[in-house]
Scaffold this motif. Structure first.
Motif, PDB file in Angstrom:
ATOM      1  N   ARG A  70       0.849  -1.197   0.000  1.00  0.00           N
ATOM      2  CA  ARG A  70       0.000   0.000   0.000  1.00  0.00           C
ATOM      3  C   ARG A  70       0.880   1.241   0.000  1.00  0.00           C
ATOM      4  NH1 ARG A  70      -3.992   0.131   4.862  1.00  0.00           N
ATOM      5  NH2 ARG A  70      -2.031   0.436   5.963  1.00  0.00           N
ATOM      6  N   ASN A  72       0.577   4.881   0.733  1.00  0.00           N
ATOM      7  CA  ASN A  72      -0.339   5.847   1.327  1.00  0.00           C
ATOM      8  C   ASN A  72      -0.179   7.249   0.745  1.00  0.00           C
ATOM      9  OD1 ASN A  72      -1.608   3.995   3.058  1.00  0.00           O
ATOM     10  ND2 ASN A  72       0.030   4.196   4.569  1.00  0.00           N
ATOM     11  N   ASN A  75      -2.113   6.749  -2.518  1.00  0.00           N
ATOM     12  CA  ASN A  75      -3.402   6.051  -2.372  1.00  0.00           C
ATOM     13  C   ASN A  75      -3.553   4.948  -3.418  1.00  0.00           C
ATOM     14  OD1 ASN A  75      -4.215   7.610  -0.171  1.00  0.00           O
ATOM     15  ND2 ASN A  75      -5.056   9.192  -1.506  1.00  0.00           N
ATOM     16  N   LEU A  77      -2.682   0.653  -4.448  1.00  0.00           N
ATOM     17  CA  LEU A  77      -2.521  -0.680  -3.876  1.00  0.00           C
ATOM     18  C   LEU A  77      -1.984  -1.610  -4.963  1.00  0.00           C
ATOM     19  CD1 LEU A  77      -3.427  -2.161  -1.129  1.00  0.00           C
ATOM     20  CD2 LEU A  77      -5.219  -3.144  -2.569  1.00  0.00           C
TER      21      LEU A  77
END
Length: 118
Positions: A70, A72, A75, A77
């Motif tokens: 992930r 962050n 955003n 994956l």
């Protein structure tokens, strides 16, 4: 919450692929997010999950070959897929929810096709 997958394509057996899922919208409500896949004529199956506390779930057939992560800051994956097999051919979907239980998730992407040739 909107989920958009990308990066699926045709690849030879033994090769690698790294499709990714981009999340947008009210993403702070997401407690867990992951990847499902569905092959033609087969039921949808869970591939991997990553939760807000960093735990991961591995489907036995992919364990050791697939790795979820992930980012962050972006955003996203990504799903790193190595040592691909023809039986990995499927539509891969990103899914997420405000519950740790995947069966209760309500946010889905449109899918990205992964095809592994023998």
């Amino acid at each position: 919450v909107q989920l958009v997958e990308s990066g699926g394509r045709l690849v030879q057996a033994g090769g690698s692929l790294r499709p990714s899922c981009a999340a947008s919208g009210i993403i702070f409500i997401i407690k867990a997010i992951g990847w499902y896949r569905q092959a033609p004529g087969k039921e949808r199956e869970l591939v991997e999950v990553i939760s807000s506390i960093g735990r991961k779930y591995y489907a036995d057939s992919e364990k050791g070959r697939f790795t979820i992560s992930r980012d962050n800051t972006k955003n996203t994956l990504p799903l790193q897929m190595n040592s691909l097999k023809p039986e990995d051919t499927a539509m891969y979907y990103c899914a997420a929810g405000s519950d740790y239980e995947p069966s209760l998730w309500g946010y889905w992407g449109q899918g990205t096709q992964v095809t592994v040739s023998s």
